[in-house]
Design an enzyme around this catalytic site. Structure first.
Site, mmCIF file in Angstrom:
data_model
loop_
_atom_site.group_PDB
_atom_site.id
_atom_site.type_symbol
_atom_site.label_atom_id
_atom_site.label_comp_id
_atom_site.label_asym_id
_atom_site.label_seq_id
_atom_site.Cartn_x
_atom_site.Cartn_y
_atom_site.Cartn_z
ATOM 1 N N LEU A 1 0.869 -1.175 0.000
ATOM 2 C CA LEU A 1 0.000 0.000 0.000
ATOM 3 C C LEU A 1 0.903 1.221 0.000
ATOM 4 C CD1 LEU A 1 -2.724 -0.874 2.718
ATOM 5 C CD2 LEU A 1 -2.928 -1.072 0.237
ATOM 6 N N ASP A 2 0.516 2.247 -0.744
ATOM 7 C CA ASP A 2 1.286 3.488 -0.731
ATOM 8 C C ASP A 2 1.336 4.071 0.679
ATOM 9 O OD1 ASP A 2 1.618 3.306 -3.460
ATOM 10 O OD2 ASP A 2 0.046 4.748 -3.944
ATOM 11 N N ARG A 3 2.312 4.893 0.913
ATOM 12 C CA ARG A 3 2.478 5.524 2.228
ATOM 13 C C ARG A 3 1.192 6.201 2.709
ATOM 14 N NH1 ARG A 3 7.644 8.938 4.019
ATOM 15 N NH2 ARG A 3 6.973 9.605 6.075
#
Length: 227
Positions: free
Chosen positions: A55-57
């Site tokens: 998952l992106d930051r």
């Protein structure tokens, strides 16, 4: 940063509610990351659990961790085979005319010295498919449910901007980055089928920063509807 809440747990899997702003890997500039939490997330097991997907930051919500190498291999194969059901919620910066649809835009990675790397729609890119439906509108913004069939890097972010014509609110790469402290994307639900065992099923709570923008959590019937 607080320890992520656990949404699902058994002998081979954990699903955590990853907070927005927490990267999976240690940033080059320093600061907290999920790596710092893995020893706690052992929960008396001998090994650190390992993230199965990314998952992106900025993205909050359901993140699957495997508790042993065999489980990691099986779960990764399930993602590759597209048998994992993923439901995301996103707030896009605009009003969407249609109620639902499917975006098919192949994606390719590009990089420049000036802007760094990003994903772009490209006919010769890797196939990427996202099903979506509109859930609510408020003050010129739309709450959208996304069900990605493929799992390309930044897929929902690019498909929102280039497929829907409205970038995710707060997205600094594919939108203008304004009016939100983060890219407003949330991994709301995850279902992973398993041979000989009940599936892994997890749902993450509706984010407080989504609610602060005037949106309410979709009801359970909406979340589980395939349409």
């Amino acid at each position: 940063m607080s320890v992520p809440a656990i949404l699902f747990e058994d002998g081979e899997a954990l699903v955590i509610d990853k907070p927005a702003g927490l990267p999976l890997d240690a940033p080059r500039t320093g600061g907290p990351s999920l790596n710092d939490q893995l020893e706690y997330l052992r929960l008396n097991f001998q090994r650190d659990p390992a993230p199965v997907h990314r998952l992106d930051r900025d993205t909050s919500g359901c993140l699957l961790l495997a508790r042993n190498p065999k489980a990691l291999k099986r779960f990764a194969a399930a993602f590759e085979a597209r048998t994992v059901e993923k439901v995301y919620l996103g707030i896009v910066d605009g009003v969407i005319a249609q109620d639902a649809g499917t975006i098919e835009l192949a994606l390719s990675k590009v990089s420049t010295m000036k802007d760094g790397w990003r994903m772009i729609p490209a006919r010769k890119g890797k196939p990427a498919i996202t099903h979506w439906c509109k859930l609510a509108e408020h003050e010129g913004r739309t709450l959208v449910e996304f069900r990605p069939e493929t799992g390309r890097t930044h897929q929902i972010r690019v498909h929102a901007a280039s497929g829907l014509g409205a970038a995710l609110l707060g997205d600094p790469v594919y939108g203008d980055g304004n009016n939100a402290a983060r890219t407003m994307l949330h991994a709301a639900a995850l279902t992973v089928p398993r041979d000989g065992k009940p599936p892994i099923v997890a749902q993450a709570p509706f984010p407080e920063d989504f609610a602060a923008l005037g949106f309410a959590a979709p009801d359970a019937a909406q979340q589980n509807d395939d349409g």
